[in-house]
Design a protein around this motif. Structure first.
Motif, PDB file in Angstrom:
ATOM      1  N   PHE A 109       2.180 -78.460  57.452  1.00  0.00           N
ATOM      2  CA  PHE A 109       2.364 -77.911  58.800  1.00  0.00           C
ATOM      3  C   PHE A 109       3.666 -77.109  58.868  1.00  0.00           C
ATOM      4  O   PHE A 109       3.713 -75.994  59.388  1.00  0.00           O
ATOM      5  N   MET A 110       4.733 -77.682  58.283  1.00  0.00           N
ATOM      6  CA  MET A 110       6.016 -76.972  58.265  1.00  0.00           C
ATOM      7  C   MET A 110       5.880 -75.654  57.513  1.00  0.00           C
ATOM      8  O   MET A 110       6.396 -74.610  57.963  1.00  0.00           O
ATOM      9  N   VAL A 111       5.175 -75.684  56.383  1.00  0.00           N
ATOM     10  CA  VAL A 111       4.966 -74.444  55.633  1.00  0.00           C
ATOM     11  C   VAL A 111       4.270 -73.420  56.520  1.00  0.00           C
ATOM     12  O   VAL A 111       4.624 -72.225  56.522  1.00  0.00           O
ATOM     13  N   GLY A 112       3.302 -73.889  57.309  1.00  0.00           N
ATOM     14  CA  GLY A 112       2.606 -72.989  58.214  1.00  0.00           C
ATOM     15  C   GLY A 112       3.553 -72.360  59.225  1.00  0.00           C
ATOM     16  O   GLY A 112       3.546 -71.136  59.443  1.00  0.00           O
ATOM     17  N   ALA A 113       4.393 -73.199  59.820  1.00  0.00           N
ATOM     18  CA  ALA A 113       5.337 -72.685  60.808  1.00  0.00           C
ATOM     19  C   ALA A 113       6.295 -71.678  60.158  1.00  0.00           C
ATOM     20  O   ALA A 113       6.625 -70.639  60.739  1.00  0.00           O
ATOM     21  N   MET A 114       6.742 -71.980  58.935  1.00  0.00           N
ATOM     22  CA  MET A 114       7.651 -71.087  58.216  1.00  0.00           C
ATOM     23  C   MET A 114       6.978 -69.754  57.900  1.00  0.00           C
ATOM     24  O   MET A 114       7.557 -68.684  58.101  1.00  0.00           O
ATOM     25  N   THR A 115       5.739 -69.856  57.400  1.00  0.00           N
ATOM     26  CA  THR A 115       5.007 -68.633  57.080  1.00  0.00           C
ATOM     27  C   THR A 115       4.872 -67.784  58.325  1.00  0.00           C
ATOM     28  O   THR A 115       5.084 -66.556  58.295  1.00  0.00           O
ATOM     29  N   GLY A 116       4.519 -68.435  59.430  1.00  0.00           N
ATOM     30  CA  GLY A 116       4.383 -67.709  60.692  1.00  0.00           C
ATOM     31  C   GLY A 116       5.694 -67.037  61.062  1.00  0.00           C
ATOM     32  O   GLY A 116       5.708 -65.876  61.483  1.00  0.00           O
ATOM     33  N   MET A 117       6.784 -67.760  60.876  1.00  0.00           N
ATOM     34  CA  MET A 117       8.097 -67.196  61.210  1.00  0.00           C
ATOM     35  C   MET A 117       8.363 -65.951  60.370  1.00  0.00           C
ATOM     36  O   MET A 117       8.741 -64.889  60.899  1.00  0.00           O
ATOM     37  N   ILE A 118       8.113 -66.066  59.048  1.00  0.00           N
ATOM     38  CA  ILE A 118       8.412 -64.925  58.179  1.00  0.00           C
ATOM     39  C   ILE A 118       7.542 -63.735  58.553  1.00  0.00           C
ATOM     40  O   ILE A 118       8.027 -62.613  58.746  1.00  0.00           O
TER      41      ILE A 118
END
Lengths: 613, 276, 372
Positions: free
Chosen positions: C103-112
């Protein structure tokens, strides 16, 4: 999974080796795959900033820094690994030959190629926005200060070299291989242990020796490294197998002799640990004290996880409760009540409190299934920290400001143990470790210990055999809690202040890694695990010998936990029983191959077995 | 232990209070009645076989007695006291031991340890005794060990000697079954429930074990309930046979009576098979 | 019926008594808190409310409604993450502790991706389009992460003792978290500013656009997932493997591939939840995954692990409980600084549910060998 079974693989299973394979006969796809995985990992390591951050730590004076060392390991490992042949019945094994070297070279070259590519990208693109370490410094480190094309060439070459040497290692016979590995490890070990050695040499008045070995600004000098390598290699050749035979002889001793030998070993270890700090300086003693605290925590968790098989992820809660209650009871500055008890008196109360908290947390979770239990204990650990941190209870525990100015531990009015004198802290920790070791050792060999084992094996059956599993597990929980509270109380006295931020869940996880790395259920393993991991990499907040690793140690702990589970779940120094549990099938097969399982028809008359569990 | 036995046979038992009694015992699994109003009496020193087609509720009966499953109605009385509401370990310590149909040993503990740990409910020394290494602790440990060795010797040479220190998973199938019985004996029960003790054994082994079951009563004085499919064994060992079908007791009596009971034949072979 | 209930509930040992006392105490605290809250709402000067908390203020209708809505929005997000826990648990029988990090990876990807889009000017000009794009990217990345995780760390451990994969997943979680730390740095990273209509409250019940968006997206994903699992062939394979992997294999189902699909689906849902997190809170750090992960696991347990609908219900309950609970129960009792105790409340809900109903609200659905 590479089965790493200490006592198995008897000689009659080894088939004769076939002739070496031709140099270019490779499963190239496998090589490419291994190489690319290594290359990917290399790029990751580079982008994690390890090479730059660790460049400051010199290992061998002019040639090698820790930063570059971490970039050498993977191509080498890939090069060595690709020569691996699966040992199975009926599979022909080839003798090592040029094939291994060529494969290693290719593998390492691909791995090095990752860095070449990275250097080119670094020079031409700017991805600093998401990737914080995408910097000119990294480029500079990779190119050795030259143009990018230099990096391309040099990393291909370095990778190929490292990979090929990994392959060469396969060519060596077991003797010379052991010697080589010992040589390399001795040099690296000397470099890692530098501050410890220098410190000890100071105390023992052997500065002359370390001055030769180590350069002024850190790192082993290259002549020193050569001498060290020669000496250790020589020792490895001379002492070949001696260590192993000595150990085997010890293992084969029986009854009274065995326990006498064990007692001798324990006394020797105790003597070293008591004498050593006298000659060590403040830094070393601080390190020893930190390691000791984690040994104590790990021993406590080992009772819960290793003996009773309860995966408690909230172990930090007991550490926290121990620290906070010791702080409240001894500190004059404690917000609500401050009885200002002497430390030893407080300790008794702390033990009672933590025991009760153990019961309180344990009672609801103890009937849950193992995995639910893990998460719920984690939740409890977090709740306890949040409560200490909350404004609600800040009248008692000082909220986020914690409790400060905690006095040191007063031992019978003889001495005052506090953080300013780490040597005394270490002795205090040592005493409690001895206690914890005694407790786990005694309990494991008692009616209670057997009940724990049974519960770990099969709870339903244990219950049906008349064991009150709830009580027995709860007791394990409480014993673990009390052992954890010891280190909490010492921690409070040592540091002189307690803050909620010292008791994050990650402390639990680090202790778990330590226990698993060392070998669940084995006291020696647990101690060795803490000594190696906490001593070298450091605890959650405490620096280890490689202080440069501080930003990366949690990363390494995570990776290590996964790797241990995949490759060696029984730990560094496994307990016999855990090995059995984890490799039951393989061991039964091995025993069967050697005709050791008693057959269906066999009465009791099988010949004397060679399988000694 | 041994002297209690000799005088009492099934005949003498009839006038005495039963050792174990189930009264209108029912077990339901989500509407399915695995046991339905079952009345059963076991007397001291008796060997009773429980037979019946698959799914008749035999193992459920054992599970209900040992509190592994919750009974939905009725009562289980052991030595005049109800067992209802007791945890499995309390049932065991009150004197009922069992084995499992699919052998469940503590596979990684040694043979000796398997038997030692099963004496848990008969021994007392707790953590403090172990920590202080008191004389009482040492004496009890020695006793536990001796008793375990004595029990293992009951099985002849099969489980003693070097095998005592080997992990249980290295044992052969037959020896695992024997060790399970040894473990049940170690809980010092008055009643042992054996769940298919000879399943999967060859005729020689099963004959030997049949003899053992008799000796268990004669030498150790246990009352025994056996679930068994092998009718040869049933005939050999049982004083009395109880037949279950669909959770209901359809016949009870000695082997010859039961074997010729038309209802039993029907249960095993289907309707019509009982008629000549 | 009563006799039956008594049979089961009668405390047997000291531990049982203690647990009964704890259950009663917990229920009492909740009940008294609720009563005190109601008393406050009627009149803050009411003696009962004063007794419970002298500084009682009570909640206005709007405040209460706001709490419920943010609870539902967050709960929907937890529900999406919980689906991943639930599915993996259903199929493999272990807790994939590292799912929160996916989930965190998802949020990070979204941020980038969204920062890059904002740099290119597309974020402002075509918000919905960019949103779809970042969801797409993040779903792909998360599905990949989950699949790689399965391949590297879990597949070799099939059939090992139950706790081994759990410990491994803790390691994976720790590792992923720190990968993010060393690669992307420790600082909190912000999502670009969202358009006004997302920030402002809308006439419909005065709910912020972002929350409406989150609830709608979560509901849509849930429907998609339901369709995949219940109506497609792969979904049928998943359910078969969850029921009994061995038999499924004998029936010609490729178990490995099915498990990979389960991980991919779970990862995709976590990726979706990651974006929703970004929209709701607009900030992400490497530790973002930990707490929502644990709470989502709690949600899966509350809803009865193995049930997809249960995961969503559980998520909503946990979300509402942690948003409303402190103010509804603790504040009226005079606990100060309750907002700090939000996380503690979420854990307490988990513990409470497992104390009262060990198999979750709807019961579990587990592979046959785990049922006993």
């Amino acid at each position: 999974m590479t089965a790493t079974l200490p006592p198995t693989s008897s000689p009659q299973l080894e088939a004769p080796l076939a002739a070496p394979r031709p140099a270019l006969a490779h499963d190239w796809r496998r090589i490419a795959r291994m190489g690319s995985i290594a290359a990917f990992a290399q790029v990751f390591i580079a982008l994690s900033n390890m090479p730059v951050a660790l460049d400051g730590r010199t290992m061998v004076k002019p040639v090698l820094s820790l930063g570059y060392l971490v970039l050498l390991i993977l191509p080498f490992a890939a090069g060595y690994r690709q020569g691996h042949q699966t040992k199975l019945e009926g599979v022909t094994q080839h003798a090592a030959g040029p094939n291994e070297v060529v494969g290693g070279l290719a593998c390492g070259m691909i791995a090095g190629g990752g860095l070449s590519l990275l250097a080119v990208l670094l020079a031409n693109f700017d991805l600093r926005d998401p990737l914080v370490n995408w910097s000119p410094i990294l480029l500079d480190t990779l190119t050795f200060g030259n143009a990018p094309w230099f990096a391309v060439v040099i990393w291909l070459a370095i990778g190929a070299g490292a990979g090929a040497s990994g392959g060469v290692l396969r060519l060596l016979g077991p003797r010379s291989r052991r010697a080589t590995v010992t040589m390399v490890l001795a040099v690296i070990g000397a470099a890692v242990l530098e501050s410890l050695m220098v410190d000890l040499a100071d105390g023992l008045r052997l500065e002359a020796l370390t001055d030769r070995l180590y350069a002024k600004r850190g790192g082993v000098t290259w002549p020193g490294a050569l001498v060290l390598a020669a000496v250790s290699g020589g020792l490895a050749v001379v002492g070949r197998g001696r260590f192993r035979t000595a150990r085997a002889r010890l293992a084969n001793l029986e009854g009274a002799k065995r326990s006498r030998a064990n007692a001798g070993l324990i006394l020797a270890a105790a003597a070293v640990l008591i004498v050593l700090p006298l000659f060590a300086g403040k830094l070393t003693n601080e390190l020893l004290a930190n390691v000791g605290l984690f040994v104590l925590l790990a021993l406590g968790l080992n009772v819960v996880v290793g003996l009773a098989g309860i995966l408690d992820l909230g172990y930090v809660a007991f550490f926290a409760v121990g620290s906070y209650s010791a702080a409240v009871l001894t500190a004059a500055t404690s917000p609500k009540i401050s009885p200002e008890m002497p430390w030893l008196v407080a300790l008794i109360v702390v033990v009672v409190i933590t025991g009760l908290v153990g019961l309180f947390i344990g009672a609801p979770v103890i009937r849950m299934r193992g995995d639910y239990l893990a998460i719920v204990t984690l939740g409890f650990g977090e709740i306890i920290r949040l409560l200490f941190q909350s404004d609600w209870l800040s009248g008692w525990f000082g909220g986020a400001q914690g409790i400060t100015l905690i006095p040191g531990a007063n031992i019978f009015g003889l001495t005052e143990v506090s953080g300013t004198d780490p040597r005394r802290v270490f002795y205090l920790v040592l005493a409690f470790c001895a206690l914890a070791i005694y407790v786990s050792w005694r309990l494991e060999r008692s009616r209670l210990g057997r009940a724990w084992m049974a519960v770990r094996e099969d709870e339903t059956v244990a219950e049906a055999m008349g064991i009150n599993t709830v009580n027995v597990k709860l007791l394990a929980f409480v014993v673990g809690a009390i052992l954890g509270s010891f280190s909490g109380a010492i921690f409070a006295a040592k540091v002189g202040s307690v803050f909620p931020s010292s008791f994050l869940i990650l402390v639990s996880i680090v202790i778990l890694v330590v226990v698993i790395f060392g070998g669940m259920g084995n006291i020696v393993g647990v101690i060795a695990g803490s000594a190696v991991l906490i001593g070298v990499l450091g605890g959650p907040k405490q620096p280890g010998l490689l202080a440069e690793f501080s930003e990366f140690k949690l990363l390494i702990y995570g990776a290590l936990l996964v790797w241990m589970m995949l490759a060696r779940p029984e730990g560094l120094i496994p307990s016999v029983r855990r090995t059995r549990e984890l490799h039951q099938v393989e061991m039964a097969q091995d025993a069967w191959l050697r005709g050791q399982v008693d057959g269906e028809d066999g009465g009791g008359g099988d010949p004397q077995p060679t399988v000694q569990p | 232990m041994t002297d209690v036995q000799a005088a009492t046979g099934p005949a003498a038992a009839a006038v005495r209070q039963p050792l174990l009694e189930t009264r209108r015992l029912s077990v339901e699994f989500g509407g399915l009645k695995a046991l339905d109003d079952l009345d059963l009496e076991i007397y001291e020193g008796e060997i009773v076989s429980v037979i019946g087609p698959n799914g008749a509720g035999k193992t459920t009966l054992f599970n209900a007695i040992t509190a592994t499953v919750e009974s939905s109605d009725g009562d289980i009385v052991f030595e005049g006291r109800s067992l209802l509401g007791l945890d499995p370990n309390r049932v065991t310590s009150s004197g009922i031991a069992r084995t499992f149909q699919n052998v469940r040993l503590f596979a990684n503990m040694s043979v000796l340890e398997n038997v030692m740990v099963s004496q848990h409910c008969r021994t007392k020394q707790h953590a403090f005794g172990a920590l202080l290494y008191t004389r009482a602790f040492r004496r009890e440990e020695a006793e536990i060990r001796q008793r375990a060795e004595k029990i293992l010797e009951f099985f002849g040479t099969r489980l003693v000697g070097y095998r005592m220190d080997q992990p249980a998973f290295t044992l052969s199938y037959a020896n695992r079954r024997r060790l399970e019985i040894a473990r049940a004996m170690a809980t010092q029960p008055k009643l042992i429930l054996l769940d298919e003790p000879v399943a999967g054994m060859n005729p020689v082994e099963s004959a030997e074990l049949t003899g053992l079951i008799g000796r268990l009563r004669d030498e150790w004085g246990f009352a025994i309930v056996v679930i068994e499919h092998d009718m040869g064994v049933v005939r050999e060992v049982s004083d009395r046979v109880v037949v279950l079908d669909h959770g209901v007791k359809i016949a009870e009596g000695d082997y010859a009576d039961v074997a010729n009971d038309p209802q039993v034949i029907e249960a095993y072979l289907g309707k019509g098979a009982g008629d000549p | 019926m009563i006799g039956k209930a008594l049979r089961r509930k009668a405390p047997r040992t000291g531990v049982d008594w203690f647990l009964t006392v704890m259950r009663v105490a917990a229920l009492t605290v909740v009940a008294v808190g609720l009563l005190a809250f109601i008393a406050q709402e009627i009149d803050t000067n009411n003696p009962f409310a004063r007794w419970a908390n002298p500084d009682a203020t009570g909640l206005t209708r709007a405040q209460f409604q706001g709490l419920i809505v943010s609870g539902v929005a967050q709960g929907a997000m937890y529900g999406l993450i919980a689906l991943g826990y639930s599915m993996v648990y259903g199929v493999l029988g272990f807790i994939n502790f590292a799912h929160g990090e996916v989930f965190m990876v998802g949020a990070m990807t979204g941020m980038i991706t969204s920062t890059k889009l904002a740099d290119a000017g597309m974020w402002e000009s075509n918000f919905i389009g960019s949103l779809v794009l970042i969801v797409f990217v993040s779903v792909i990345v998360c599905a990949l992460t989950a699949v790689i995780m399965e391949r590297v760390a879990y597949r070799p451990l099939r059939g090992s003792p139950r706790l081994i994969p759990l410990i491994t997943s803790i390691g994976v979680s720790f590792f992923l978290q720190n990968v993010s730390l060393v690669l992307l740095g420790p600082a909190a990273k912000a999502y670009p500013d969202v358009p006004d209509w997302v920030k402002s409250k809308h006439t419909f019940l005065e709910i912020e656009g972002a929350k409406i968006l989150v609830i709608v997206v979560a509901a849509a994903s849930m429907v998609c997932l339901w369709y995949v699992v219940e109506r497609t062939k792969s979904g049928k394979a998943m359910r078969a493997v969850a029921e009994d992997a061995e038999i499924a294999a004998l029936m010609g189902i490729n178990v490995n591939r099915t498990i990979v699909k389960v991980f991919a689906l779970g990862g995709a849902m976590a990726g979706m939840a990651g974006i929703l997190w970004g929209i709701l809170f607009r900030s992400v750090v490497h530790t973002t995954g930990f707490l929502p992960g644990i709470k989502a696991f709690s949600a899966a347990v509350v809803g009865g692990i193995g049930h997809l609908g249960g995961a969503m219900t559980g998520g909503l309950s946990i979300g509402v409980a942690e948003s409303v609970g402190p103010l509804l129960i603790l504040e009226p009792l005079g606990v100060s600084g309750v907002s700090q105790l939000r996380d503690a409340v979420a854990f307490a809900v988990l513990i409470g549910v497992l104390l009262l109903r060990p198999n979750g609200l709807f019961g579990e659905r587990l592979p046959s060998e785990d049922r006993t």
